[in-house]
Write a protein that holds these residues in place. Structure first.
Motif, PDB file in Angstrom:
ATOM      1  N   GLY A  19       0.789  -1.221   0.000  1.00 35.44           N
ATOM      2  CA  GLY A  19       0.000   0.000   0.000  1.00 35.44           C
ATOM      3  C   GLY A  19       0.821   1.270   0.000  1.00 35.44           C
ATOM      4  N   ARG A  20       2.136   1.128  -0.046  1.00 35.93           N
ATOM      5  CA  ARG A  20       3.016   2.305  -0.037  1.00 35.93           C
ATOM      6  C   ARG A  20       3.649   2.472  -1.415  1.00 35.93           C
ATOM      7  NH1 ARG A  20       8.316   3.148   3.889  1.00 35.93           N
ATOM      8  NH2 ARG A  20       8.768   5.310   3.272  1.00 35.93           N
ATOM      9  N   PRO A  21       3.153   3.398  -2.203  1.00 34.75           N
ATOM     10  CA  PRO A  21       3.678   3.547  -3.564  1.00 34.75           C
ATOM     11  C   PRO A  21       5.086   4.104  -3.582  1.00 34.75           C
ATOM     12  CG  PRO A  21       2.116   5.298  -3.082  1.00 34.75           C
ATOM     13  CD  PRO A  21       2.076   4.353  -1.906  1.00 34.75           C
ATOM     14  N   ILE A  22       5.784   3.832  -4.666  1.00 35.73           N
ATOM     15  CA  ILE A  22       7.128   4.360  -4.871  1.00 35.73           C
ATOM     16  C   ILE A  22       7.000   5.683  -5.619  1.00 35.73           C
ATOM     17  CG2 ILE A  22       9.373   3.908  -5.927  1.00 35.73           C
ATOM     18  CD1 ILE A  22       8.624   0.915  -5.781  1.00 35.73           C
ATOM     19  N   PRO A  23       7.658   6.734  -5.156  1.00 34.16           N
ATOM     20  CA  PRO A  23       7.570   8.023  -5.859  1.00 34.16           C
ATOM     21  C   PRO A  23       7.956   7.878  -7.335  1.00 34.16           C
ATOM     22  CG  PRO A  23       8.659   8.301  -3.743  1.00 34.16           C
ATOM     23  CD  PRO A  23       8.507   6.821  -3.953  1.00 34.16           C
ATOM     24  N   VAL A  50       7.022  -1.845 -17.520  1.00 31.89           N
ATOM     25  CA  VAL A  50       6.880  -1.297 -16.167  1.00 31.89           C
ATOM     26  C   VAL A  50       5.408  -1.350 -15.769  1.00 31.89           C
ATOM     27  CG1 VAL A  50       7.228   0.745 -14.716  1.00 31.89           C
ATOM     28  CG2 VAL A  50       8.876   0.207 -16.540  1.00 31.89           C
ATOM     29  N   LEU A  51       5.143  -2.009 -14.653  1.00 31.68           N
ATOM     30  CA  LEU A  51       3.782  -2.151 -14.149  1.00 31.68           C
ATOM     31  C   LEU A  51       3.721  -1.572 -12.743  1.00 31.68           C
ATOM     32  CD1 LEU A  51       3.226  -5.879 -15.227  1.00 31.68           C
ATOM     33  CD2 LEU A  51       2.592  -3.818 -16.502  1.00 31.68           C
ATOM     34  N   ASP A  52       2.959  -0.499 -12.572  1.00 28.96           N
ATOM     35  CA  ASP A  52       2.863   0.114 -11.244  1.00 28.96           C
ATOM     36  C   ASP A  52       1.441   0.526 -10.887  1.00 28.96           C
ATOM     37  OD1 ASP A  52       2.655   2.233 -12.980  1.00 28.96           O
ATOM     38  OD2 ASP A  52       4.365   3.349 -12.184  1.00 28.96           O
ATOM     39  N   ARG A  53       0.470   0.082 -11.660  1.00 30.73           N
ATOM     40  CA  ARG A  53      -0.932   0.318 -11.313  1.00 30.73           C
ATOM     41  C   ARG A  53      -1.523  -0.978 -10.773  1.00 30.73           C
ATOM     42  NH1 ARG A  53      -3.784   2.962 -16.436  1.00 30.73           N
ATOM     43  NH2 ARG A  53      -3.185   0.910 -17.225  1.00 30.73           N
ATOM     44  N   PRO A  54      -2.312  -0.920  -9.706  1.00 32.00           N
ATOM     45  CA  PRO A  54      -2.852  -2.152  -9.119  1.00 32.00           C
ATOM     46  C   PRO A  54      -3.544  -3.061 -10.131  1.00 32.00           C
ATOM     47  CG  PRO A  54      -3.260  -0.310  -7.643  1.00 32.00           C
ATOM     48  CD  PRO A  54      -2.679   0.275  -8.906  1.00 32.00           C
ATOM     49  N   ALA A  55      -4.303  -2.490 -11.057  1.00 35.02           N
ATOM     50  CA  ALA A  55      -5.010  -3.312 -12.040  1.00 35.02           C
ATOM     51  C   ALA A  55      -4.023  -4.055 -12.943  1.00 35.02           C
ATOM     52  CB  ALA A  55      -5.949  -2.443 -12.881  1.00 35.02           C
ATOM     53  N   ASP A  56      -2.926  -3.391 -13.316  1.00 35.64           N
ATOM     54  CA  ASP A  56      -1.934  -4.041 -14.163  1.00 35.64           C
ATOM     55  C   ASP A  56      -1.171  -5.126 -13.407  1.00 35.64           C
ATOM     56  OD1 ASP A  56      -2.602  -2.481 -16.353  1.00 35.64           O
ATOM     57  OD2 ASP A  56      -1.097  -0.949 -15.892  1.00 35.64           O
ATOM     58  N   ASN A  77       2.040 -14.751  -7.177  1.00 33.98           N
ATOM     59  CA  ASN A  77       1.588 -14.290  -5.868  1.00 33.98           C
ATOM     60  C   ASN A  77       2.263 -13.003  -5.403  1.00 33.98           C
ATOM     61  OD1 ASN A  77      -0.069 -16.784  -4.984  1.00 33.98           O
ATOM     62  ND2 ASN A  77       1.847 -17.655  -5.707  1.00 33.98           N
ATOM     63  N   VAL A  78       3.095 -12.430  -6.233  1.00 27.22           N
ATOM     64  CA  VAL A  78       3.866 -11.257  -5.821  1.00 27.22           C
ATOM     65  C   VAL A  78       2.944 -10.087  -5.495  1.00 27.22           C
ATOM     66  CG1 VAL A  78       4.208 -10.579  -8.249  1.00 27.22           C
ATOM     67  CG2 VAL A  78       5.736  -9.676  -6.477  1.00 27.22           C
ATOM     68  N   GLU A  79       3.207  -9.445  -4.369  1.00 25.81           N
ATOM     69  CA  GLU A  79       2.462  -8.258  -3.938  1.00 25.81           C
ATOM     70  C   GLU A  79       3.473  -7.135  -3.750  1.00 25.81           C
ATOM     71  OE1 GLU A  79      -0.746  -7.787  -3.505  1.00 25.81           O
ATOM     72  OE2 GLU A  79      -1.546  -9.821  -3.631  1.00 25.81           O
ATOM     73  N   ALA A  80       3.640  -6.342  -4.774  1.00 31.98           N
ATOM     74  CA  ALA A  80       4.605  -5.237  -4.735  1.00 31.98           C
ATOM     75  C   ALA A  80       4.007  -4.062  -5.492  1.00 31.98           C
ATOM     76  CB  ALA A  80       5.929  -5.661  -5.361  1.00 31.98           C
ATOM     77  N   PRO A  81       4.371  -2.845  -5.132  1.00 29.36           N
ATOM     78  CA  PRO A  81       3.818  -1.684  -5.847  1.00 29.36           C
ATOM     79  C   PRO A  81       4.427  -1.470  -7.224  1.00 29.36           C
ATOM     80  CG  PRO A  81       5.322  -0.964  -4.132  1.00 29.36           C
ATOM     81  CD  PRO A  81       5.173  -2.452  -3.967  1.00 29.36           C
ATOM     82  N   LEU A  82       5.543  -2.170  -7.529  1.00 27.20           N
ATOM     83  CA  LEU A  82       6.193  -1.992  -8.822  1.00 27.20           C
ATOM     84  C   LEU A  82       6.750  -3.322  -9.308  1.00 27.20           C
ATOM     85  CD1 LEU A  82       7.512  -0.234 -11.109  1.00 27.20           C
ATOM     86  CD2 LEU A  82       9.460   0.076  -9.541  1.00 27.20           C
ATOM     87  N   LEU A  83       6.439  -3.644 -10.562  1.00 23.19           N
ATOM     88  CA  LEU A  83       7.063  -4.773 -11.254  1.00 23.19           C
ATOM     89  C   LEU A  83       7.673  -4.254 -12.544  1.00 23.19           C
ATOM     90  CD1 LEU A  83       4.434  -7.678 -11.031  1.00 23.19           C
ATOM     91  CD2 LEU A  83       6.444  -7.321  -9.586  1.00 23.19           C
ATOM     92  N   ILE A  84       8.868  -4.737 -12.855  1.00 24.79           N
ATOM     93  CA  ILE A  84       9.521  -4.425 -14.121  1.00 24.79           C
ATOM     94  C   ILE A  84       9.882  -5.759 -14.772  1.00 24.79           C
ATOM     95  CG2 ILE A  84      11.438  -3.271 -15.276  1.00 24.79           C
ATOM     96  CD1 ILE A  84      11.693  -1.480 -12.770  1.00 24.79           C
ATOM     97  N   VAL A  85       9.221  -6.076 -15.881  1.00 25.55           N
ATOM     98  CA  VAL A  85       9.504  -7.322 -16.594  1.00 25.55           C
ATOM     99  C   VAL A  85      10.633  -7.049 -17.587  1.00 25.55           C
ATOM    100  CG1 VAL A  85       8.566  -9.224 -17.944  1.00 25.55           C
ATOM    101  CG2 VAL A  85       7.073  -7.967 -16.362  1.00 25.55           C
TER     102      VAL A  85
END
Length: 201
Positions: A19-23, A50-56, A77-85
């Motif tokens: 729940g804590r977004p990255i600036p 780059v995926l940083d929206r909850p829906a994405d 199962n990853v729960e993170a505010p940012l994913l970079i594939v």
């Protein structure tokens, strides 16, 4: 922070404060530093989703979730505010080395001693990981289930010539500090000087 401190702090973090977004400026710094990585022939045969929206992020988990044993896959199962594939593009290297200054005009990959398209994309990913740690974040590089790669491609419109070598989760760590020094292989086991049978001191 000194580079040595960044390297020493580097470890895989798998639980984040989702729940804590990255600036946004930190996200851009992570991505920009990755793009400074070296690449064979300066081919830069990589791409990053780059995926940083909850829906994405939810779309990603759904796309890569295998039917059997999904709990065994961090990707599902990853729960993170940012994913970079991280994706590598082999064609970019074959094209680059078919140019006149390189001269491999048949675009063969037979002479390559290693898949530098994957290696270079890994270099870029490591710079992103180190940048995340330098920014006080946790991060983890993880793989996608092989049988879900096509579903991932379809969900996110990834061209067929880009191959996902893995993904990076980034966020504020929700794990207690761990001391992994006892699990690290000794230098004498993995570093050899002058001859394979001569270990480092």
């Amino acid at each position: 922070m000194e580079f040595q401190d960044v390297v020493r702090r580097r470890r895989m973090v798998r639980r984040y404060d989702a729940g804590r977004p990255i600036p946004p400026e930190v996200v851009e710094r992570i991505v920009d530093n990755g793009l400074r990585a070296p690449s064979a022939g300066f081919s830069q045969g990589w791409g990053f989703l780059v995926l940083d929206r909850p829906a994405d992020l939810e779309r990603f988990r759904t796309a890569v979730r295998p039917a059997d044993n999904p709990d065994r896959w961090f990707a599902a199962n990853v729960e993170a505010p940012l994913l970079i594939v991280a994706l590598s593009n082999k064609d970019a290297y074959l094209d680059r080395y078919a140019q006149t200054d390189k001269g491999f005009t048949d675009r063969s990959d037979a002479w390559w001693p290693a898949p530098y398209w994957d290696i270079d994309t890994g270099f870029a990913s490591l710079l992103m990981l180190l940048t995340a740690v330098d920014a006080g974040l946790g991060a983890c590089f993880f793989g996608l289930p092989a049988d879900r790669v096509e579903a991932f491609r379809a969900e996110f419109g990834v061209p067929s010539h880009f191959a996902p070598i893995g993904a990076i989760s980034v966020g504020y760590s929700d794990e207690p500090p761990r001391d992994l020094r006892d699990r690290r292989r000794p230098k004498t086991d993995v570093v050899h000087r002058g001859h394979w049978q001569q270990p480092a001191q």
